[in-house]
Design an enzyme around this catalytic site. Sequence first.
Site, PDB file in Angstrom:
ATOM      1  N   MET A   1       0.851  -1.205   0.000  1.00  0.00           N
ATOM      2  CA  MET A   1       0.000   0.000   0.000  1.00  0.00           C
ATOM      3  C   MET A   1       0.877   1.241   0.000  1.00  0.00           C
ATOM      4  O   MET A   1       1.261   1.726  -1.032  1.00  0.00           O
ATOM      5  CB  MET A   1      -0.852   0.026   1.263  1.00  0.00           C
ATOM      6  CG  MET A   1      -2.058  -0.850   1.158  1.00  0.00           C
ATOM      7  SD  MET A   1      -3.635  -0.067   1.265  1.00  0.00           S
ATOM      8  CE  MET A   1      -3.840   0.243   2.969  1.00  0.00           C
ATOM      9  N   CYS A   2       1.246   1.740   1.139  1.00  0.00           N
ATOM     10  CA  CYS A   2       2.056   2.940   1.321  1.00  0.00           C
ATOM     11  C   CYS A   2       1.238   4.203   1.058  1.00  0.00           C
ATOM     12  O   CYS A   2       0.389   4.243   0.179  1.00  0.00           O
ATOM     13  CB  CYS A   2       3.296   2.984   0.433  1.00  0.00           C
ATOM     14  SG  CYS A   2       4.339   1.540   0.575  1.00  0.00           S
TER      15      CYS A   2
END
Lengths: 503, 350
Positions: free
Chosen positions: B1-2
Amino acid sequence: MSIGTRPLRFLVDLDHEQCMLCGRCVDNCSYGVFRMENNRILISSRNCVACHRCISQCPRDAIRIEERPVDYRNHPVWTAKAREDIYKQAETGKILLGGMGNTLDYPIIFDRIVLDACQVTNPSIDPLREPMELRTYIGKKPKKLDLFRDPSGDVQLKTEIVPNLQIETPIMIGHMSYGAISLNAHISLARAAAASGTFMGTGEGGLHEAIFPYQDNMIVQVASGRFGVNIDYLSRGAAIEIKIGQGAKPGIGGHLPGEKVCGDVSCTRMIPEGSDAISPAPHHDIYSIEDLKQLVRSLKEATEWKKPVFVKIAAVHNVAAIAAGIARSSADAVVIDGFRGGTGAAPTVFRDNVGIPIETAIAAVDAKLRAQGIRNEVSIIGSGGIRNSADVTKLIALGADAVYIGTAALIAMGCRVCGTCYRNLCPWGIATQRPDLVGRLDPDEASVQVSNLIHAWTLEISELMGAAGINSIESLRGNRDRLRGYMLDETMLSVLDIKPVGA
Amino acid sequence: MCGIIGVIDRHRELMDGSTIRNALAVMDERGSGEGSGYVAYGIYPDYADLFAFHLFYDTLGQPKTQVEELLENWGMIEHDEEIPTCEQPGMRKVHIPWRYFFRPNRKLMLHSSTPDDDIVTRVVMEINTTIPGALVFSSGKNLGVFKASGWPREVADFYRIQDYEGYIWLAHNRYPTNTSGWWGGAHPFNLLNWSVVHNGEITSYGTNKRYIESFGYRCSMFTDTEVVAYLMDLLVRQHHLPLNLAVRALAPPFWDEIDRMDGHEQELNRAIRLIYGSAMMNGPFAIIVALEDSIVGFSDRIKLRPLVAGTHEDRLYISSEEAAIRTMEPAIQDIFMPEAGEPVIGRVIA
């Protein structure tokens, strides 16, 4: 005859209960296996080459072909082939000839390489719903883009890009000459190339006028025999290919047996009817890489620098360095033909023993060109033993821009790989010039079969790319991180520059 | 994700690190507490013409001696010190962050038109590939990366980023897959004045890596993000492409769109794809790249990762989440979603 009769290669058997004496096997077998006598089909098994024409035509499935019904005493060294080759040479004192590709049981590296797919951390892309780009440009590319600002402040292109071939699939049809294959086969392949948005090679047999309508999809070949080469021929092609060598017989020239040089072939090639067309081993005006450069540039000059020029070499041990030399010769693409490449006729000792596999050759060439900073100077086309879309995908991931298929396209037209192309008796109408046999191949049907094959492979490549999360073929090319080697030794992994499975 | 976020002030008005710390923490859902980082431009005005090297040392013995010897070989260390840190409850000082202000000796690179940059690039690659226990993670002028394993607030407080003031900030909240818990694996990734924060996975990494390595770059960080910095450096610094065209090379239009363009536009876009096909990045990503005078945000060609942008007065914000932008600037009105592959560029005025 002190050697005497050898065991049958094939035993042909007929189920007389099933047989309805229609006689199609008799009519179709060009090798003379079947004859009708007194309302009964008689069989000469010894003539059979397992081309399966009879099987394909028998309405009752009454024919059975068995391989080696009686074999030699088993021996691990003195195989049947080893013994038979000696018998033949003891009798004739000649070089053994064979058709199709390498028959030795070398491991196939493609089958030891597996492809990657996305799971969770990145999504796979669905080619049914998202764009998937396989378009490829074959030819020289500048190393960098140069721009300038015009007086109104707009960015303008300063870089000029030399002509490239635009293909809509990375699959092209390799060079098989008119002469080696029939005119109907040539027409079928040419139509398929045009329908698929790709290109096809003429081989070294010149360009028959029946192919002129498809000339925009043809790559015309200049080989050491220079058969059929004149300015009209060069000008008609979309590109020109200089053939230095081929994978089935590195180091020697082409062989077209005189049986196949009929009137039409003799006209197209500009050679006497019935004469063997044996191309010289080297080009007699190319004795060094500088000479190649001169020929490349002469051909470009003759065609006003409008056409890309390719150079085809067999994959030999030093292929990477040779390709680097070719990249500096003004050539636009280098074609590398692996040791499994097919042929109409080659000395079997060459076909089976000389050269290296295409997988290693492409890996080495791509690495060498990158190390020298000249990968953009040429496109790389790989060929020789490409059997399916996975092979194509793997070869591109190893560094090829596109592939040539040859045998696969013939198989799509009906070829059963019987390996008897050099006898002019191909009952499928493919590798023959006998008018009655050629007439069996209907270009309307065969061209559709070949374009079906290219279409099907192209779809599969799209699916494989989508699964790997890649929507443009540029991002597959040279992407060896998406390959893993399965049961390959460390040396081979390092040549291919791929990791083993699990790593 | 991040989760990623970036901001630029076009008049170079300075912002301290406290607001971006809170904005990044809004996106904790996108991270895992194993990597956070910040980069700020304009933080070292006293050393503005020197290259600010930030390093992680495993110990201060052998690696530090080797690094300093290498730096002295290629130029002069004008000043160096440990980067001030303040240990947090959840965060130990696994590495010792150190900074050098370095002046390259350009006479050692006479053949080059950009000798300083080439020396710094070379020194960074050499330290990172040959000196165990030392890692350069920031090497630009008047800028610095601050990153570690931890949640955004912990990492911010560890480096006391509220004490730094910059006119550009990028920040990254990491959910690692490739290298967990490694401080060097956190973003931003930096080389010279290029900094990159990246959410995604580059499926074309193998192609991009082989391409960029043929121009002498060495991928040494075990992350696909560094290749973005090298590609931008190649396209913009070495090949002189304008920023928008460099982004177009990395996330180009589809052939269908190019085929429909007018003559000149079509020719230009075709040329970009032909020449820079191997630089094209595939796979899902949203990226913000910063340079000393600009930031650019863009997503992959089919926008498989979120990217939203907004402007307020002199500032441009780019982020994975609108909520993060609103945390930085609650009064913001103008929020928009860039198209797939379309760059959002913010520049300083003079």
